[in-house]
Scaffold this active site. Structure first.
Site, short mmCIF file in Angstrom:
data_model
loop_
_atom_site.label_atom_id
_atom_site.label_comp_id
_atom_site.label_asym_id
_atom_site.label_seq_id
_atom_site.Cartn_x
_atom_site.Cartn_y
_atom_site.Cartn_z
N LYS A 184 0.80 -1.23 0.00
CA LYS A 184 0.00 0.00 0.00
C LYS A 184 0.84 1.28 0.00
O LYS A 184 0.39 2.31 -0.51
CB LYS A 184 -0.95 0.01 1.20
CG LYS A 184 -2.04 -1.05 1.13
CD LYS A 184 -2.99 -0.94 2.30
CE LYS A 184 -4.08 -1.99 2.21
NZ LYS A 184 -5.09 -1.84 3.28
N ASP A 207 -9.90 2.76 2.13
CA ASP A 207 -9.85 2.15 3.46
C ASP A 207 -10.41 3.06 4.55
O ASP A 207 -11.03 2.58 5.49
CB ASP A 207 -8.40 1.78 3.82
CG ASP A 207 -7.93 0.49 3.16
OD1 ASP A 207 -8.79 -0.34 2.82
OD2 ASP A 207 -6.71 0.32 3.02
N TYR A 228 -10.32 -10.18 9.05
CA TYR A 228 -11.67 -10.74 8.96
C TYR A 228 -11.68 -12.26 8.80
O TYR A 228 -12.74 -12.87 8.74
CB TYR A 228 -12.44 -10.10 7.80
CG TYR A 228 -11.69 -10.11 6.47
CD1 TYR A 228 -11.77 -11.21 5.63
CD2 TYR A 228 -10.93 -9.03 6.08
CE1 TYR A 228 -11.09 -11.23 4.43
CE2 TYR A 228 -10.25 -9.03 4.89
CZ TYR A 228 -10.34 -10.14 4.05
OH TYR A 228 -9.65 -10.15 2.86
#
Length: 288
Positions: free
Chosen positions: A74, A110, A233
């Protein structure tokens, strides 16, 4: 036939290393299928050293319309792009790239994705100091989100002193007029005593990792009104959140962040509304 990959099929994807754990293909392909579009979303496993070659190579493939970025790309992708939009510039991290003409343009979804589940909580964020675990690209988005919430102070913890110093310098130059402090990991117990929200922005506890960034003893230090938020997650819940729930702390996993940041990205790529409920149902079905 719907679902077939043809010579006309346009390609979207997610770039990371590792990336086999990503559930982004599940939700994006469900949305694409429901919309009847000639697109497919695929994983791109790209080692760090190969990132420049991958960005250049994908630009040469005209059917590739855009891609997401996850750990560890990122931040490193930024100098490889032709343009970075203001939100990603302020955060210092890009998680979504779109082909516009012959140029790669990066943004960050995000921040908005992270904030979505917190919008449902009724609390005075000005009384909720934030403690962020990790100092990578995801942590940069979380800092920006906590600033938007109005947290009075934002504490960032990291294990690598050089990386932490670089993180502080970058964020201080990009986001001004806020109270950001960086700390070595050993400061965690002291900071948990005053935390309003603690966010795991590290990969600790991901997939088959049995570890947790916060122990049961450390979780016991948190105030009763605190919130525990894990960007991970899978598994669901993580050990970090299991400990939080056992302690009676409100726990939030990264699924809604994943869904919302993904929906925003897909809308940007396609220039049309997307069926976020179908994306959510696809992920929940996959996980259960």
């Amino acid at each position: 036939m719907l679902g077939s990959v043809l010579g006309t099929t346009k390609i979207l994807g997610v770039m990371g290393f590792p990336v086999s754990h990503s559930l982004s293909p599940v939700m994006h392909n469900a949305a694409i299928a429901s919309m009847g579009l000639d697109y497919v979303y695929v994983p791109f496993p790209i080692p760090v050293d190969d990132l420049p070659a991958a960005i250049a190579g994908l630009k040469a493939i005209q059917s590739v319309q855009g891609f997401n970025l996850t750990i560890p790309h990122k931040v490193e992708v930024i100098p490889l792009l032709d343009e970075v939009l203001p939100i990603a510039q302020s955060v210092g991290a890009v998680n979504t790239v779109k082909r516009i003409g012959d140029r790669w343009v990066g943004t960050n979804t995000d921040v908005a994705g992270f904030l979505e589940p917190l919008k449902q909580i009724n609390c005075d964020w000005s009384q909720m100091p934030a403690v962020i675990l990790g100092s990578g690209g995801a942590a940069k988005a979380v800092v920006a989100a906590c600033l938007e919430l109005g947290c009075p102070v934002i504490h960032v913890l990291g294990r690598d002193p050089k990386k932490l110093k670089k993180f502080h310098g970058t964020m201080t130059s990009q986001l001004r007029d806020y109270n950001l402090r960086v700390h070595p990991w050993a400061s965690l117990p002291h900071l948990l005593e005053v935390a309003g929200i603690v966010i795991n922005a590290t990969p600790i506890g991901m997939a088959h990792d049995p570890h947790t960034p916060i122990s049961e003893a450390e979780m016991a230090i948190l105030p009763n009104h605190a919130i525990a938020y894990d960007l991970i997650y899978t598994p669901r819940p993580t050990k970090f959140l299991q400990i939080a729930e056992a302690r009676g702390i409100k726990a939030i996993d990264g699924l809604e962040m994943l869904i919302n940041q993904g929906a925003i990205a897909l809308e940007w790529w396609l220039d049309q509304p997307v069926p976020i409920q179908i994306m959510r149902q696809a992920l929940i079905h996959h996980l259960t």
